[in-house]
Design a protein around this motif. Sequence first.
Motif, mmCIF file in Angstrom:
data_model
loop_
_atom_site.group_PDB
_atom_site.id
_atom_site.type_symbol
_atom_site.label_atom_id
_atom_site.label_comp_id
_atom_site.label_asym_id
_atom_site.label_seq_id
_atom_site.Cartn_x
_atom_site.Cartn_y
_atom_site.Cartn_z
ATOM 1 N N MET A 83 0.474 -1.555 -0.102
ATOM 2 C CA MET A 83 0.251 0.234 -0.272
ATOM 3 C C MET A 83 0.440 1.160 0.052
ATOM 4 S SD MET A 83 -2.347 1.509 2.823
ATOM 5 C CE MET A 83 -1.633 2.521 3.411
ATOM 6 N N ASN A 84 1.970 1.138 1.637
ATOM 7 C CA ASN A 84 2.582 2.696 0.812
ATOM 8 C C ASN A 84 3.470 2.885 -0.373
ATOM 9 O OD1 ASN A 84 1.831 2.711 3.674
ATOM 10 N ND2 ASN A 84 3.557 1.602 4.590
ATOM 11 N N ALA A 85 3.790 1.266 -0.948
ATOM 12 C CA ALA A 85 4.710 1.900 -2.919
ATOM 13 C C ALA A 85 4.151 2.292 -3.133
ATOM 14 C CB ALA A 85 4.795 0.903 -2.502
ATOM 15 N N ALA A 86 2.134 1.949 -3.308
ATOM 16 C CA ALA A 86 1.390 2.617 -4.725
ATOM 17 C C ALA A 86 0.957 4.044 -3.861
ATOM 18 C CB ALA A 86 -0.006 1.676 -4.604
ATOM 19 N N LEU A 87 1.210 4.472 -2.758
ATOM 20 C CA LEU A 87 1.271 5.440 -2.323
ATOM 21 C C LEU A 87 1.687 6.617 -2.649
ATOM 22 C CD1 LEU A 87 -0.592 7.280 -1.212
ATOM 23 C CD2 LEU A 87 0.341 7.353 0.882
ATOM 24 N N LYS A 88 3.161 5.861 -2.866
ATOM 25 C CA LYS A 88 4.445 6.537 -3.297
ATOM 26 C C LYS A 88 4.131 7.374 -4.745
ATOM 27 C CE LYS A 88 9.526 6.430 -2.626
ATOM 28 N NZ LYS A 88 9.750 7.089 -3.485
ATOM 29 N N VAL A 89 3.884 6.299 -5.420
ATOM 30 C CA VAL A 89 4.455 6.115 -6.738
ATOM 31 C C VAL A 89 2.380 7.762 -7.457
ATOM 32 C CG1 VAL A 89 2.880 5.602 -9.369
ATOM 33 C CG2 VAL A 89 5.076 3.995 -7.675
ATOM 34 N N ARG A 90 1.448 7.388 -7.111
ATOM 35 C CA ARG A 90 0.433 8.267 -6.701
ATOM 36 C C ARG A 90 0.941 9.583 -6.187
ATOM 37 N NH1 ARG A 90 -5.268 5.083 -5.728
ATOM 38 N NH2 ARG A 90 -5.444 3.639 -6.592
ATOM 39 N N ALA A 91 1.670 9.889 -4.870
ATOM 40 C CA ALA A 91 2.095 10.768 -4.486
ATOM 41 C C ALA A 91 3.030 11.164 -5.391
ATOM 42 C CB ALA A 91 2.507 10.472 -3.219
ATOM 43 N N GLU A 92 3.795 10.593 -6.113
ATOM 44 C CA GLU A 92 5.144 11.434 -7.036
ATOM 45 C C GLU A 92 4.479 11.708 -7.888
ATOM 46 O OE1 GLU A 92 8.048 9.258 -5.748
ATOM 47 O OE2 GLU A 92 8.828 9.793 -3.970
ATOM 48 N N GLY A 93 3.236 11.583 -8.490
ATOM 49 C CA GLY A 93 3.199 11.645 -10.069
ATOM 50 C C GLY A 93 2.979 10.755 -11.116
ATOM 51 N N GLY A 94 3.675 9.184 -10.408
ATOM 52 C CA GLY A 94 3.924 8.243 -11.444
ATOM 53 C C GLY A 94 2.464 8.165 -11.636
ATOM 54 N N ALA A 95 2.161 6.616 -12.511
ATOM 55 C CA ALA A 95 1.349 5.375 -13.050
ATOM 56 C C ALA A 95 0.728 5.598 -11.536
ATOM 57 C CB ALA A 95 1.975 4.391 -13.782
ATOM 58 N N GLN A 96 -0.993 5.561 -12.191
ATOM 59 C CA GLN A 96 -2.420 4.696 -11.413
ATOM 60 C C GLN A 96 -2.167 3.694 -10.540
ATOM 61 O OE1 GLN A 96 -4.556 7.326 -10.793
ATOM 62 N NE2 GLN A 96 -5.824 6.860 -9.655
ATOM 63 N N ALA A 97 -1.884 3.279 -9.509
ATOM 64 C CA ALA A 97 -1.582 1.840 -8.650
ATOM 65 C C ALA A 97 -2.873 1.223 -8.936
ATOM 66 C CB ALA A 97 -1.176 2.248 -7.321
ATOM 67 N N PRO A 98 -2.959 0.400 -9.206
ATOM 68 C CA PRO A 98 -4.885 -0.342 -9.023
ATOM 69 C C PRO A 98 -4.915 -0.813 -8.229
ATOM 70 C CG PRO A 98 -2.832 -2.238 -9.515
ATOM 71 C CD PRO A 98 -1.858 -0.719 -9.253
#
Length: 98
Positions: A83-98
């Motif tokens: 969950m934390n890794a997916a949140l990091k991706v979203r917060a940093e403007g990366g690809a949308q996590a599933p």
Amino acid sequence: MQPADRRPMTFGPRLLEVRPPTRLGWLGHFLVPGVFDGRHSFEIIPGPHHHLTFVQRERFTGVLVSLLANVVEHNTLRSFHEMNAALKVRAEGGAQAP
């Protein structure tokens, strides 16, 4: 909540702390209070240069904690990391996590 590789579980937690936009905390119980309780919190800590630190904590208490320690350590902790890794991706403007 759906731990990695497990069936979803439903809890009815009680909010303990709500301080937008920096803190959210709750207490959840498995079956009845005192059997297996989880006190969970999210905290956002501002840092220098517009950086933020996200902290997720959970403390388990109750009579079944020692029996369920393996499950918590392996499955729940793994789910928190995912969950934390997916949140990091979203917060940093990366690809949308599933």
